[in-house]
Design a protein around this motif. Structure first.
Motif, PDB file in Angstrom:
ATOM      1  N   GLY A 190     -32.649  80.945  22.903  1.00 38.08           N
ATOM      2  CA  GLY A 190     -32.788  79.528  22.614  1.00 38.08           C
ATOM      3  C   GLY A 190     -32.560  78.626  23.807  1.00 38.08           C
ATOM      4  N   ARG A 191     -32.794  79.168  25.006  1.00 35.15           N
ATOM      5  CA  ARG A 191     -32.625  78.377  26.227  1.00 35.15           C
ATOM      6  C   ARG A 191     -33.936  78.332  26.997  1.00 35.15           C
ATOM      7  NH1 ARG A 191     -27.466  81.670  27.187  1.00 35.15           N
ATOM      8  NH2 ARG A 191     -28.884  82.950  28.400  1.00 35.15           N
ATOM      9  N   LEU A 192     -34.194  77.215  27.641  1.00 45.59           N
ATOM     10  CA  LEU A 192     -35.383  77.047  28.459  1.00 45.59           C
ATOM     11  C   LEU A 192     -34.975  77.148  29.919  1.00 45.59           C
ATOM     12  CD1 LEU A 192     -38.189  74.614  27.764  1.00 45.59           C
ATOM     13  CD2 LEU A 192     -37.205  74.612  30.040  1.00 45.59           C
ATOM     14  N   ARG A 193     -35.450  78.196  30.584  1.00 42.83           N
ATOM     15  CA  ARG A 193     -35.121  78.413  31.997  1.00 42.83           C
ATOM     16  C   ARG A 193     -36.376  78.828  32.740  1.00 42.83           C
ATOM     17  NH1 ARG A 193     -29.896  77.614  34.102  1.00 42.83           N
ATOM     18  NH2 ARG A 193     -31.122  78.277  35.852  1.00 42.83           N
ATOM     19  N   LEU A 194     -36.644  78.139  33.846  1.00 44.02           N
ATOM     20  CA  LEU A 194     -37.746  78.540  34.710  1.00 44.02           C
ATOM     21  C   LEU A 194     -37.402  79.847  35.400  1.00 44.02           C
ATOM     22  CD1 LEU A 194     -38.592  75.151  36.455  1.00 44.02           C
ATOM     23  CD2 LEU A 194     -39.963  76.333  34.736  1.00 44.02           C
ATOM     24  N   THR A 195     -38.423  80.618  35.737  1.00 41.81           N
ATOM     25  CA  THR A 195     -38.218  81.849  36.486  1.00 41.81           C
ATOM     26  C   THR A 195     -39.413  82.065  37.401  1.00 41.81           C
ATOM     27  OG1 THR A 195     -37.719  84.213  36.335  1.00 41.81           O
ATOM     28  CG2 THR A 195     -39.270  83.342  34.727  1.00 41.81           C
ATOM     29  N   ASP A 196     -39.210  82.845  38.441  1.00 45.25           N
ATOM     30  CA  ASP A 196     -40.347  83.240  39.281  1.00 45.25           C
ATOM     31  C   ASP A 196     -40.646  84.726  39.074  1.00 45.25           C
ATOM     32  OD1 ASP A 196     -38.168  84.310  40.582  1.00 45.25           O
ATOM     33  OD2 ASP A 196     -38.568  83.370  42.507  1.00 45.25           O
ATOM     34  N   SER A 197     -39.992  85.323  38.101  1.00 42.92           N
ATOM     35  CA  SER A 197     -40.204  86.725  37.765  1.00 42.92           C
ATOM     36  C   SER A 197     -41.549  86.912  37.076  1.00 42.92           C
ATOM     37  CB  SER A 197     -39.082  87.191  36.827  1.00 42.92           C
ATOM     38  OG  SER A 197     -39.380  88.453  36.274  1.00 42.92           O
ATOM     39  N   SER A 198     -42.116  88.097  37.205  1.00 41.53           N
ATOM     40  CA  SER A 198     -43.350  88.408  36.473  1.00 41.53           C
ATOM     41  C   SER A 198     -43.039  88.793  35.024  1.00 41.53           C
ATOM     42  CB  SER A 198     -44.114  89.532  37.172  1.00 41.53           C
ATOM     43  OG  SER A 198     -43.320  90.705  37.189  1.00 41.53           O
ATOM     44  N   ASP A 199     -41.774  89.034  34.712  1.00 40.48           N
ATOM     45  CA  ASP A 199     -41.343  89.344  33.346  1.00 40.48           C
ATOM     46  C   ASP A 199     -40.989  88.026  32.666  1.00 40.48           C
ATOM     47  OD1 ASP A 199     -40.657  90.939  31.161  1.00 40.48           O
ATOM     48  OD2 ASP A 199     -38.556  90.995  31.779  1.00 40.48           O
ATOM     49  N   ALA A 200     -42.030  87.287  32.263  1.00 38.13           N
ATOM     50  CA  ALA A 200     -41.840  85.913  31.838  1.00 38.13           C
ATOM     51  C   ALA A 200     -42.827  85.529  30.752  1.00 38.13           C
ATOM     52  CB  ALA A 200     -42.031  84.987  33.043  1.00 38.13           C
ATOM     53  N   ILE A 201     -42.596  84.357  30.199  1.00 39.39           N
ATOM     54  CA  ILE A 201     -43.573  83.712  29.342  1.00 39.39           C
ATOM     55  C   ILE A 201     -44.346  82.770  30.257  1.00 39.39           C
ATOM     56  CG2 ILE A 201     -43.935  82.144  27.400  1.00 39.39           C
ATOM     57  CD1 ILE A 201     -41.283  83.276  26.230  1.00 39.39           C
ATOM     58  N   PHE A 202     -45.624  83.058  30.426  1.00 36.50           N
ATOM     59  CA  PHE A 202     -46.477  82.273  31.311  1.00 36.50           C
ATOM     60  C   PHE A 202     -47.074  81.116  30.519  1.00 36.50           C
ATOM     61  CE2 PHE A 202     -46.295  86.509  32.938  1.00 36.50           C
ATOM     62  CZ  PHE A 202     -46.271  86.370  34.318  1.00 36.50           C
ATOM     63  N   VAL A 203     -46.996  79.920  31.082  1.00 37.16           N
ATOM     64  CA  VAL A 203     -47.518  78.733  30.419  1.00 37.16           C
ATOM     65  C   VAL A 203     -48.506  78.049  31.359  1.00 37.16           C
ATOM     66  CG1 VAL A 203     -46.924  76.501  29.392  1.00 37.16           C
ATOM     67  CG2 VAL A 203     -45.380  78.448  29.113  1.00 37.16           C
ATOM     68  N   LYS A 204     -49.708  77.803  30.840  1.00 38.82           N
ATOM     69  CA  LYS A 204     -50.739  77.071  31.584  1.00 38.82           C
ATOM     70  C   LYS A 204     -51.066  75.822  30.778  1.00 38.82           C
ATOM     71  CE  LYS A 204     -55.178  78.216  31.514  1.00 38.82           C
ATOM     72  NZ  LYS A 204     -56.472  78.867  31.801  1.00 38.82           N
ATOM     73  N   ILE A 205     -50.893  74.682  31.419  1.00 34.19           N
ATOM     74  CA  ILE A 205     -51.149  73.402  30.762  1.00 34.19           C
ATOM     75  C   ILE A 205     -52.383  72.781  31.400  1.00 34.19           C
ATOM     76  CG2 ILE A 205     -50.206  71.119  30.255  1.00 34.19           C
ATOM     77  CD1 ILE A 205     -47.399  72.469  30.556  1.00 34.19           C
ATOM     78  N   LYS A 206     -53.416  72.611  30.609  1.00 40.09           N
ATOM     79  CA  LYS A 206     -54.662  72.019  31.096  1.00 40.09           C
ATOM     80  C   LYS A 206     -54.547  70.505  30.968  1.00 40.09           C
ATOM     81  CE  LYS A 206     -58.967  71.890  32.387  1.00 40.09           C
ATOM     82  NZ  LYS A 206     -59.351  72.186  33.738  1.00 40.09           N
ATOM     83  N   ILE A 207     -54.608  69.826  32.104  1.00 40.25           N
ATOM     84  CA  ILE A 207     -54.501  68.372  32.150  1.00 40.25           C
ATOM     85  C   ILE A 207     -55.914  67.770  32.168  1.00 40.25           C
ATOM     86  CG2 ILE A 207     -53.612  66.402  33.471  1.00 40.25           C
ATOM     87  CD1 ILE A 207     -51.390  68.218  32.369  1.00 40.25           C
ATOM     88  N   GLU A 208     -56.093  66.697  31.429  1.00 43.14           N
ATOM     89  CA  GLU A 208     -57.382  66.008  31.374  1.00 43.14           C
ATOM     90  C   GLU A 208     -57.277  64.651  32.044  1.00 43.14           C
ATOM     91  OE1 GLU A 208     -60.245  66.582  27.681  1.00 43.14           O
ATOM     92  OE2 GLU A 208     -58.230  65.966  27.109  1.00 43.14           O
ATOM     93  N   THR A 209     -58.211  64.375  32.923  1.00 42.57           N
ATOM     94  CA  THR A 209     -58.375  63.028  33.467  1.00 42.57           C
ATOM     95  C   THR A 209     -59.868  62.734  33.510  1.00 42.57           C
ATOM     96  OG1 THR A 209     -58.533  63.703  35.793  1.00 42.57           O
ATOM     97  CG2 THR A 209     -56.326  63.249  34.948  1.00 42.57           C
TER      98      THR A 209
END
Length: 149
Positions: free
Chosen positions: A113-132
């Motif tokens: 239940g914690r949100l922590r950034l990581t640079d590990s490959s063992d991660a949840i990858f998130v890609k956010i598509k931004i629109e302009t």
């Protein structure tokens, strides 16, 4: 603003898939509306690793504006100040020319239940598509700063 948010997580043979899905749920459940069906958003496929090892790849995508904004709120309410500063310093490198903004989050922390950034490959990858409109990297950068900075 945000067109969609794509999540991807790999479960190795040594991991429990239900535990990894619970970590992903940390991000997804607060973002859903009552009419959303989690099982329709999440897809898991079995794959074979480079050395023949079995793995699962789970993906999910938030497409509704309300869900994307709930993710931004979840992020703002749960990010540590240390991770916020790290993200601010790395924002230009995390936003590509196609206006995709990338983050990785610790699976283990999300399961707790914690949100922590990581640079590990063992991660949840998130890609956010931004629109302009028109497509503009600088405007996308301002949106990213506003929503995640």
């Amino acid at each position: 603003m945000i067109h969609y948010i794509h999540f991807r997580v790999i479960t190795h043979a040594t991991e429990d898939l239900s535990g990894v899905l619970a970590a992903l749920d940390f991000f997804l459940l607060p973002c859903l509306s009552p009419k959303d069906n989690l099982s329709e958003l999440v897809e898991t496929i079995s794959v074979e690793g480079h050395f023949g090892n079995p793995m699962s790849v789970t993906t999910a995508e938030l497409k509704r504006n309300s869900s994307c904004m709930k993710f931004s709120k979840l992020f703002q309410e749960n990010i540590t100040e240390e991770d916020r500063e790290l993200l601010r310093s790395q924002m230009p490198e995390r936003l590509d020319d196609d206006l995709n903004f990338y983050m990785r989050f610790s699976k283990q922390d999300a399961a707790l239940g914690r949100l922590r950034l990581t640079d590990s490959s063992d991660a949840i990858f998130v890609k956010i598509k931004i629109e302009t409109y028109p497509k503009c990297w600088e405007k996308a950068g301002l949106i990213v700063e506003e929503l995640f900075g």
